[in-house]
Design a protein around this motif. Sequence first.
Motif, PDB file in Angstrom:
ATOM      1  N   GLY A 233      37.912 -36.479 -13.870  1.00 14.99           N
ATOM      2  CA  GLY A 233      38.488 -35.612 -14.899  1.00 14.99           C
ATOM      3  C   GLY A 233      39.474 -36.308 -15.819  1.00 14.99           C
ATOM      4  O   GLY A 233      39.712 -37.511 -15.714  1.00 14.99           O
ATOM      5  N   CYS A 234      40.043 -35.524 -16.723  1.00 11.08           N
ATOM      6  CA  CYS A 234      41.017 -36.062 -17.676  1.00 11.08           C
ATOM      7  C   CYS A 234      41.900 -34.929 -18.184  1.00 11.08           C
ATOM      8  O   CYS A 234      41.412 -33.849 -18.487  1.00 11.08           O
ATOM      9  CB  CYS A 234      40.280 -36.711 -18.844  1.00 11.08           C
ATOM     10  N   ASP A 235      43.206 -35.223 -18.269  1.00  3.28           N
ATOM     11  CA  ASP A 235      44.159 -34.224 -18.775  1.00  3.28           C
ATOM     12  C   ASP A 235      44.693 -34.579 -20.158  1.00  3.28           C
ATOM     13  O   ASP A 235      45.648 -33.979 -20.620  1.00  3.28           O
ATOM     14  CB  ASP A 235      45.367 -34.118 -17.823  1.00  3.28           C
TER      15      ASP A 235
ATOM     16  N   PHE B 280      43.210 -34.441 -23.185  1.00  3.11           N
ATOM     17  CA  PHE B 280      42.807 -33.507 -24.249  1.00  3.11           C
ATOM     18  C   PHE B 280      42.923 -34.108 -25.656  1.00  3.11           C
ATOM     19  O   PHE B 280      43.516 -33.478 -26.539  1.00  3.11           O
ATOM     20  CB  PHE B 280      43.625 -32.203 -24.172  1.00  3.11           C
ATOM     21  N   CYS B 281      42.409 -35.296 -25.865  1.00  3.11           N
ATOM     22  CA  CYS B 281      42.306 -35.810 -27.233  1.00  3.11           C
ATOM     23  C   CYS B 281      41.498 -34.765 -27.992  1.00  3.11           C
ATOM     24  O   CYS B 281      40.544 -34.196 -27.456  1.00  3.11           O
ATOM     25  CB  CYS B 281      41.606 -37.162 -27.244  1.00  3.11           C
ATOM     26  N   THR B 282      41.885 -34.488 -29.245  1.00  5.89           N
ATOM     27  CA  THR B 282      41.374 -33.281 -29.900  1.00  5.89           C
ATOM     28  C   THR B 282      39.870 -33.310 -30.196  1.00  5.89           C
ATOM     29  O   THR B 282      39.274 -32.280 -30.452  1.00  5.89           O
ATOM     30  CB  THR B 282      42.138 -33.014 -31.211  1.00  5.89           C
ATOM     31  N   TYR B 283      39.274 -34.517 -30.190  1.00  2.00           N
ATOM     32  CA  TYR B 283      37.836 -34.632 -30.490  1.00  2.00           C
ATOM     33  C   TYR B 283      36.976 -34.603 -29.232  1.00  2.00           C
ATOM     34  O   TYR B 283      35.755 -34.526 -29.322  1.00  2.00           O
ATOM     35  CB  TYR B 283      37.563 -35.958 -31.235  1.00  2.00           C
ATOM     36  N   CYS B 284      37.595 -34.674 -28.059  1.00  2.00           N
ATOM     37  CA  CYS B 284      36.851 -35.063 -26.854  1.00  2.00           C
ATOM     38  C   CYS B 284      36.487 -33.879 -25.951  1.00  2.00           C
ATOM     39  O   CYS B 284      37.312 -33.011 -25.661  1.00  2.00           O
ATOM     40  CB  CYS B 284      37.684 -36.074 -26.078  1.00  2.00           C
ATOM     41  N   ILE B 285      35.279 -33.909 -25.486  1.00  2.00           N
ATOM     42  CA  ILE B 285      34.783 -32.801 -24.660  1.00  2.00           C
ATOM     43  C   ILE B 285      34.987 -33.043 -23.161  1.00  2.00           C
ATOM     44  O   ILE B 285      34.886 -32.128 -22.338  1.00  2.00           O
ATOM     45  CB  ILE B 285      33.294 -32.546 -24.998  1.00  2.00           C
TER      46      ILE B 285
HETATM   47 FE1  SF4 Z   1      40.384 -38.147 -21.943  1.00  2.00          FE
HETATM   48 FE2  SF4 Z   1      38.459 -38.003 -23.833  1.00  2.00          FE
HETATM   49 FE3  SF4 Z   1      40.945 -38.756 -24.528  1.00  2.00          FE
HETATM   50 FE4  SF4 Z   1      39.382 -40.390 -23.029  1.00  2.00          FE
HETATM   51  S1  SF4 Z   1      38.999 -39.780 -25.165  1.00  2.00           S
HETATM   52  S2  SF4 Z   1      41.579 -39.941 -22.702  1.00  2.00           S
HETATM   53  S3  SF4 Z   1      38.250 -38.886 -21.768  1.00  2.00           S
HETATM   54  S4  SF4 Z   1      40.345 -36.753 -23.681  1.00  2.00           S
END
Ligand code: SF4
Length: 469
Positions: free
Chosen positions: A190-192, A194-199
């Motif tokens: 997982g990932c927290d 939340f880069c605005t483009y990323c799913i």
């Molecule tokens: Fe997380 Fe996507 Fe940002 Fe990578 S690009 S850090 S997976 S939100």
Amino acid sequence: MQLPDYKEARKRTREEIKKENYVINQNAINIGLNKTYHVKTYGCQMNEHDTENIEAMLEQLGFVKEDNQDKADLVILNTCSIRENAHNKAFGMLGRLKHLKEETNKDLVIGICGCMAQEEKVVNEIMKKYKFVNFVFGTHNLHRLPYILEEAFKSKKQVIEVFSKEGNIVEGIPVRRASKFKAYVNIMYGCDKFCTYCIVPYTRGKQRSRDKDDILREVKKLVEDGYKEVTLLGQNVNAYGKDFNSSYKMENLLEDVAKTGIERVRFMTSHPWDFTDEMIDVIKKYPNIMPSIHLPVQSGSSKVLKLMGRRYTKEEYITLFDKLRTIPNVSISTDIIVGFPSEDESDFNETLDLVNYCKFDNAYTFIFSPREGTPAEKFKDMTTLHEKEERLYKLNEIMNKYFLESNKKMVGKVVDVLVDGQSEKDGMLCGYTDTNKLINFTGDVDSIGKIVKVEVTDAKTWSLDGKQK
Ligand code: SF4
Ligand code: 5AD
């Protein structure tokens, strides 16, 4: 039926993540007898590794691997959502499978999993328009595959089981590794960010780090089994341990993995935000930690970076980059998105300035692709596709020049190469240098799976040529 729900997927709760152990479904144990399977994987290393788990679970149930998809009794598509073209590829493949099922193999069982299975819209579409798909399962319930298959084989109905919220960390899922000497090891899920483009934070859930003892046990077993290289995997590996508020961080894990004696340690992907000086010290200290760092920058404009929610400015990235360059013989690669909403010519030129400063050794470049449910999907976008394509072309031209420059510097040097196998080039072998450069070379077939010395004789943009010493 359990359907994906974006509202749930977006939530981050304080609920503690527990560990559970994989248990084989005894009722499904013979389901695959006299049947073959084929898993087609799209996307990142995380998906590739999930496929290694899926294949092992299928083999526990008696299925046998079939390399030719057209001949298999069960086909599973392990999908990726990161950009629209990944989506299109999977839907294109579904069209082919439909044809196969209608024309030649009426009993073909088709399953879909991976990140697209976590998307509400995709699953609704599969239910409406792709009724020939037998089952769908998400990234959070991979371990439930034997139960889902049991139901899919028994019932004529489409089986859909997608958990929207991440569950516990499941240890002990069997694995059928694609290589006998290189292995992926998950260190977090997982990932927290939340880069605005990323799913990804929606499809892979909240950040959950694996217990260090489980990781180290897995790496030690790999060493015993003769593995030469491990790649520690996570969406944002530098944030390892932050979710359980432990003082044991990525630098500690990296050091402990290096101490197992495995010949090569790699890790990916790093977010600049969490890259500490301590990590850099550990990389310098252990020769078996490969001097190759993937550090996505995404844009060279601080304005765009802010809109992307990346949490660093251009200047802060460069400061970190300069520190990383103090690692002897290091190679640094990156990811860049062009055409993010509101990126204008001057922002794009700042990206080019950054690239001209950093002279990356390798990079993946993309045109922004709006993803359903992410904030950037709704950002106003004035740039035409044509302009974006021109920017990508220009960026790639400049980057390619630096890749070639970086490769040319290696001509005449002798490098360590872990030999993967026969190259696509006739009669040659191929492998990767410590700096993660692909090299095709003339050498001894017996060296496959070993680390050998190779002299670099020529440099191309994306690969090197050489001869074994
Ligand atoms: Fe997380 Fe996507 Fe940002 Fe990578 S690009 S850090 S997976 S939100
Ligand atoms: N559009 C384009 N590229 C994207 N990436 C992630 N999401 C998107 C998107 N919506 C790129 C980023 C990331 C890499 C894995 O994919 O550059 O680092």
